[in-house]
Design a protein around this motif. Structure first.
Motif, PDB file in Angstrom:
ATOM      1  N   ALA A  59     -14.820  -7.789   8.177  1.00 36.22           N
ATOM      2  CA  ALA A  59     -15.502  -8.018   6.904  1.00 36.22           C
ATOM      3  C   ALA A  59     -16.994  -7.905   7.142  1.00 36.22           C
ATOM      4  N   PRO A  80     -18.578 -10.768  -3.105  1.00 35.31           N
ATOM      5  CA  PRO A  80     -18.156 -11.113  -1.746  1.00 35.31           C
ATOM      6  C   PRO A  80     -17.950  -9.841  -0.935  1.00 35.31           C
ATOM      7  N   PRO A  81     -18.056  -9.928   0.388  1.00 36.25           N
ATOM      8  CA  PRO A  81     -17.750  -8.759   1.200  1.00 36.25           C
ATOM      9  C   PRO A  81     -16.260  -8.446   1.106  1.00 36.25           C
ATOM     10  N   THR A  82     -15.928  -7.202   1.286  1.00 39.83           N
ATOM     11  CA  THR A  82     -14.505  -6.862   1.264  1.00 39.83           C
ATOM     12  C   THR A  82     -13.962  -6.897   2.681  1.00 39.83           C
ATOM     13  N   ILE A  83     -12.681  -7.243   2.777  1.00 43.15           N
ATOM     14  CA  ILE A  83     -12.009  -7.265   4.063  1.00 43.15           C
ATOM     15  C   ILE A  83     -11.320  -5.928   4.272  1.00 43.15           C
TER      16      ILE A  83
END
Lengths: 387, 267
Positions: free
Chosen positions: A102, A110-113
């Motif tokens: 991430a 939010p950051p992506t996984i």
């Protein structure tokens, strides 16, 4: 396809040693990453192979508690040995695998996984042993067939092509006949080979699936004659009587559940180094831990899954300390889980009788000996534990 | 099994080392039931299993005690910060099976956190249960969680809520002693009660013993167990207790089903 060469599951064919080379080629051709046994560092290990020339022909391995020695055979057998230190779990459940990454948290969203992509090529296992197939089925039970599917394992396991080789030369640590997991494979394979040396070096092959039949068509085989079938069965029938070890499995889960405070656990703990070698070589041991790492430079994070062992003191640590501080408790966890509570948890024994844990234990602790000792003194209680 | 991003909506300090976080999902909401747990991941630090401690609409509530690197990182998150959550995992308190019976709740220390949603449920569905008897124990008055909420529970006429501390500090006017001492005098009918117990393992063993001495069958006493958990979904092996995997089969167990296992040292 030529109707002459069309085969069906259940059919039995024969090919000569040159056919093995064509089998490897056909698997590579079909897009598989072919894994097979090969000699390296004084052992028969499992690794990617490009040709049948890399197989351990003319080799065998002597095995006993804490002992493994490669020896030259006086023939050209390709599979004249039992199992080495590796098992297929190294490829389906690698010792270290990144599960996802991430980016650093930044801005509004939010950051992506990003999950690890699936392997580029499915695996082909060349010369899995019947005990290995049972071990794979046990790991499937744990990681695929419960309420949750282990994604990484599922992706690696998916579409794997299995060529099992029935055992003709059991090792000194083997006890698959006691566990009902060998020396002949009953199911779970695409092709099952039996190497026959008497009356001409050849391989009798049973077709286990439609794609097994398809692949075999490219190898070039002849129909199996009565004497081929008889010779193949003789190989495994005789292997049953050459197991280096045996185990009385009657009521093992109950025996162990009733003997959790048996004095044998303290006795074996005096020898056990709690090194975890047994769990590393065990083809069914599935325990893993999670390592969350981050990149100090950019704040991104990664999650890795790594093998763990119930012999580590950290394995059972919660706030307040480790639950299993003594090596007695940790050995008991391994033995009672493998042969007892595994059945409660997953409906199957955790042992396939491959004997790896016996061979690769640095002090030669032998599970068959430990279990027999507990059975011989069923009901004894360690006085030091009485309270 | 991939974590879902959440933002900290609010953070409330409960004690010197314990905080309650309300988490808002930025994607799929996670809807746990009383007794279940989530895996909370502090970005780049690590992941831990934490019981659900509330029932707020649209947010997850977790009470976290800062005892290690990950829990300390979680407790230091400011509102708006990112937390990753997987769940809900595990089973729940048997609130449905307890309907029509007296409900006994015994909590020790942070063990009150997973019981709080069960108590709130019983108070919100008060007509479903007979006597509601809650016993709360803490080491010292400063270790008591949810003090204002406990005071509100104690103000109700339809619940018996008792509090004790192991060691008093100046100014404490309440009871002093182990929580087990509250059980003999608690106003429930042992013939027709269900008990929910959570706290340190040794406390639960003694509470079960005291409840059985009151005449309750162990089969109507439920306890919530803790072991090391790495995955939460039955794959990593860490949370084994003999024949059971606590993340998969628990964490809530009938006392009679695990009593023998808890008596085995270092199992």
């Amino acid at each position: 396809m030529d109707p002459e060469t069309r085969m069906l599951p259940g059919e039995v064919r024969v090919f000569d040693p040159a056919g093995l080379e064509r089998l490897v080629e056909a698997l590579v051709e079909a897009g598989y990453r072919v894994l097979g046994p090969t000699v390296r560092d004084g052992a028969i290990v499992l690794d990617e192979i490009a040709s049948a020339g890399e197989l351990p022909h003319g080799w065998t391995a002597e095995q006993d508690a804490a002992r493994y020695r490669l020896r030259r055979r006086d023939d050209d057998a390709m599979f004249g040995w039992a199992v080495g230190p590796h098992s297929w779990k190294q490829h389906f459940l690698p010792a270290r695998a990144r599960l996802w990454r991430a980016a650093a948290p930044a801005g509004q969203g939010p950051p992506t996984i990003e999950e690890e992509p699936p392997p580029e090529r499915p695996l082909a296992l060349l010369a899995a042993r019947p005990c290995d197939l049972h071990a794979i089925a046990i790991q499937d039970r744990v990681l695929l067939e419960g309420r949750y599917v282990e994604r990484d394992y599922a992706l690696r396991r998916r579409d794997a092509f299995v060529v099992v080789v029935n055992c003709g030369v059991p090792g000194g640590s083997c006890f698959c006949a006691s566990m009902g997991t060998g020396p002949r494979a009953e199911r779970g394979y695409d092709l099952a080979l039996t190497e026959v040396l008497d009356g001409g070096h050849r391989f009798v092959v049973e077709v286990g699936s439609a794609r097994g039949a398809e692949l075999l068509a490219a190898v070039g085989t002849s129909p199996a004659r009565e004497e081929d079938l008889a010779a193949a069965h003789a190989v495994t029938d005789e292997a049953v009587f050459r197991m280096g070890r045996s185990l009385d499995t009657a009521g093992l889960p109950e025996l162990l559940a009733a003997n959790l405070e048996h004095p044998r656990f303290a006795e074996v703990a005096e020898r056990c180094l709690t090194c975890g070698n047994c769990t590393a070589v065990c083809p069914t041991c599935f325990c893993t831990s999670v390592e969350d790492v981050n990149d100090l430079a950019d704040g991104s994070a990664e999650r890795w899954r790594v093998w763990d062992t119930c012999f580590s003191i950290d394995y059972s640590t919660i706030h307040g300390g480790s639950v299993r501080r003594s090596s007695r408790a940790r050995y008991r966890q391994w033995l009672t889980h493998k042969f007892g509570t595994w059945v409660d948890q997953f409906g199957t024994s955790g042992c396939v009788g491959c004997g790896r844990c016996i061979t690769w234990c640095p002090v030669g602790i032998d599970v068959t000996e430990e279990l027999a000792a507990i059975r011989a003194r069923d009901g004894e209680v360690d006085r030091a534990l009485a309270r | 099994m991939t974590p879902v991003p959440h933002r900290v909506r609010s953070r409330v300090r409960e004690t010197h080392d314990t905080w309650t976080l309300e988490l808002e999902s930025l994607a799929e909401p996670i809807r746990p039931r009383a007794g279940q747990f989530d895996m909370l991941y502090a970005h780049g630090v690590g992941e831990v299993p934490i019981s659900v401690s509330g029932d707020h609409e649209g947010a997850l509530t977790h009470t976290v005690r800062a005892v290690g690197a990950v829990t300390s990182a979680l407790c230091s998150l400011e509102p708006g910060a990112l937390v990753w959550v997987r769940g809900p995992y595990g089973n729940e308190w048997p609130l449905a099976e307890a309907v029509g019976r007296d409900l006994v709740v015994v909590a020790g220390g942070i063990g009150l956190a997973p019981l709080r949603p069960a108590i709130r449920h019983a108070l919100a569905h008060r007509e479903d249960y007979g006597v509601l008897s809650v016993a709360v124990g803490a080491r010292t008055p400063a270790d008591l969680l949810y003090v204002h909420e406990i005071e509100a529970w104690r103000a109700r006429l339809d619940a018996e809520v008792d509090v004790t501390v192991d060691a008093a500090t100046p100014g404490w006017r309440g009871r002093v002693g182990l929580v087990t001492k509250l059980i003999p005098g608690a106003p429930f009918d042992p013939e027709n009660a269900v008990a929910l117990v959570c706290g340190p393992e040794v406390m639960m063993i003694f509470v079960v013993r005291a409840l059985v001495e009151r005449g309750m069958p162990a089969s109507r006493i439920w306890i919530s167990l803790e072991r090391n958990m790495r995955c939460g979904v039955g794959h990593c092996g860490h949370c084994q207790l003999g024949p059971t995997l606590i993340c998969r089969d628990g964490p809530v167990y009938r006392a009679d089903e695990v009593a023998r296992l808890l008596e085995v040292r270092e199992l």
